[in-house]
Design a protein around this motif. Structure first.
Motif, PDB file in Angstrom:
ATOM      1  N   LEU A   1       0.826  -1.211   0.000  1.00 29.14           N
ATOM      2  CA  LEU A   1       0.000   0.000   0.000  1.00 29.14           C
ATOM      3  C   LEU A   1       0.858   1.258   0.000  1.00 29.14           C
ATOM      4  O   LEU A   1       0.537   2.241  -0.680  1.00 29.14           O
ATOM      5  CB  LEU A   1      -0.924   0.015   1.220  1.00 29.14           C
ATOM      6  N   MET A   2       1.953   1.241   0.733  1.00 25.47           N
ATOM      7  CA  MET A   2       2.829   2.418   0.811  1.00 25.47           C
ATOM      8  C   MET A   2       3.601   2.627  -0.488  1.00 25.47           C
ATOM      9  O   MET A   2       4.078   3.737  -0.735  1.00 25.47           O
ATOM     10  CB  MET A   2       3.794   2.280   1.980  1.00 25.47           C
TER      11      MET A   2
ATOM     12  N   PRO B   1      -3.280   3.417   4.850  1.00 25.83           N
ATOM     13  CA  PRO B   1      -2.364   2.273   4.974  1.00 25.83           C
ATOM     14  C   PRO B   1      -1.917   2.034   6.412  1.00 25.83           C
ATOM     15  O   PRO B   1      -1.815   0.889   6.857  1.00 25.83           O
ATOM     16  CB  PRO B   1      -1.166   2.653   4.093  1.00 25.83           C
ATOM     17  N   TYR B   2      -1.663   3.108   7.146  1.00 29.94           N
ATOM     18  CA  TYR B   2      -1.212   2.983   8.531  1.00 29.94           C
ATOM     19  C   TYR B   2      -2.305   2.343   9.392  1.00 29.94           C
ATOM     20  O   TYR B   2      -2.030   1.471  10.213  1.00 29.94           O
ATOM     21  CB  TYR B   2      -0.837   4.362   9.068  1.00 29.94           C
TER      22      TYR B   2
ATOM     23  N   GLN C   1      -3.431  12.707   5.757  1.00 34.76           N
ATOM     24  CA  GLN C   1      -4.595  12.341   4.956  1.00 34.76           C
ATOM     25  C   GLN C   1      -4.261  11.250   3.944  1.00 34.76           C
ATOM     26  O   GLN C   1      -5.128  10.463   3.580  1.00 34.76           O
ATOM     27  CB  GLN C   1      -5.158  13.577   4.234  1.00 34.76           C
ATOM     28  N   VAL C   2      -3.005  11.193   3.518  1.00 35.80           N
ATOM     29  CA  VAL C   2      -2.585  10.199   2.528  1.00 35.80           C
ATOM     30  C   VAL C   2      -2.191   8.886   3.198  1.00 35.80           C
ATOM     31  O   VAL C   2      -2.564   7.809   2.741  1.00 35.80           O
ATOM     32  CB  VAL C   2      -1.405  10.748   1.677  1.00 35.80           C
TER      33      VAL C   2
ATOM     34  N   VAL D   1       7.041  10.186  -2.352  1.00 36.19           N
ATOM     35  CA  VAL D   1       7.923  10.674  -1.286  1.00 36.19           C
ATOM     36  C   VAL D   1       7.393  11.986  -0.713  1.00 36.19           C
ATOM     37  O   VAL D   1       7.442  12.204   0.498  1.00 36.19           O
ATOM     38  CB  VAL D   1       9.365  10.842  -1.817  1.00 36.19           C
ATOM     39  N   SER D   2       6.872  12.843  -1.545  1.00 40.47           N
ATOM     40  CA  SER D   2       6.368  14.136  -1.063  1.00 40.47           C
ATOM     41  C   SER D   2       5.098  13.982  -0.221  1.00 40.47           C
ATOM     42  O   SER D   2       4.756  14.877   0.547  1.00 40.47           O
ATOM     43  CB  SER D   2       6.098  15.068  -2.238  1.00 40.47           C
ATOM     44  N   GLU D   3       4.413  12.852  -0.327  1.00 36.34           N
ATOM     45  CA  GLU D   3       3.180  12.638   0.423  1.00 36.34           C
ATOM     46  C   GLU D   3       3.383  11.838   1.709  1.00 36.34           C
ATOM     47  O   GLU D   3       2.435  11.631   2.455  1.00 36.34           O
ATOM     48  CB  GLU D   3       2.167  11.882  -0.447  1.00 36.34           C
TER      49      GLU D   3
END
Length: 174
Positions: A75-76, A93-94, A88-89, A81-83
């Motif tokens: 998922l990651m 996944p977390y 919110q992004v 990298v910028s997100e």
């Protein structure tokens, strides 16, 4: 929407049903449910085959935790990298990782939080979020800080003096 689990000895909680759908374990499948539920092959997590008779609970949890981690990494991989530091992004996944680790621990009666789950959470922070900084809250300027310290210190003797003076009056207050 995930298929509804059977009732009885194979009854699934809502959280476990979500994990089952995410991990594709095939728990409590009936032929109708197996036909009606499908995911894209590119996004489906690895299927967990559990041999309940030969694996201990700890071994099973170790294997399922590894699968939770692998799915989190998958998922990651869709996050740029910028997100990486945008809640919110990365929230989804977390949360999936946390729910997966907790759900399998609950399902196996393994106990949560546990050392293995913490290891995966710390690993996620070290691997993906180590450059994310929290907004730093600075101390107030010295003159404001001094005033915040001195006002209560000065009020205490004044309050004590007023209490003693009122108590020496000798009259009962109604």
């Amino acid at each position: 929407m995930a298929p509804r689990g059977q009732t009885g000895s194979c009854r699934l909680s809502r959280g476990l049903l979500l994990l089952w759908a995410l991990l594709g374990t095939g728990l409590c499948h009936t032929s109708d449910m197996a036909k009606g539920f499908s995911q894209e092959a590119s996004m489906s997590p690895p299927v967990a085959m559990i041999n309940w008779t030969t694996q201990s609970v700890e071994e099973t949890y170790i294997n399922m935790s590894q699968r939770c981690w692998e799915y989190f990494v998958e998922l990651m991989s869709n996050v740029t990298v910028s997100e990486l530091c945008e809640w919110q992004v990365i929230r989804s996944p977390y949360s999936v990782l946390q729910a997966c680790l907790e759900g399998w621990a609950d399902h196996l009666y393994y106990g949560y939080p546990n050392a293995l789950a913490e290891q995966y959470i710390f690993q996620s922070h070290h691997r993906y979020f180590h450059n994310c900084t929290v907004e730093h809250h600075f101390d107030p300027p010295e003159d404001v800080l001094l005033a915040m310290i001195m006002v209560p210190i000065c009020l205490i003797p004044f309050s004590v003096t007023v209490v003693i003076w009122r108590s020496k009056n000798g009259k009962a207050q109604p």
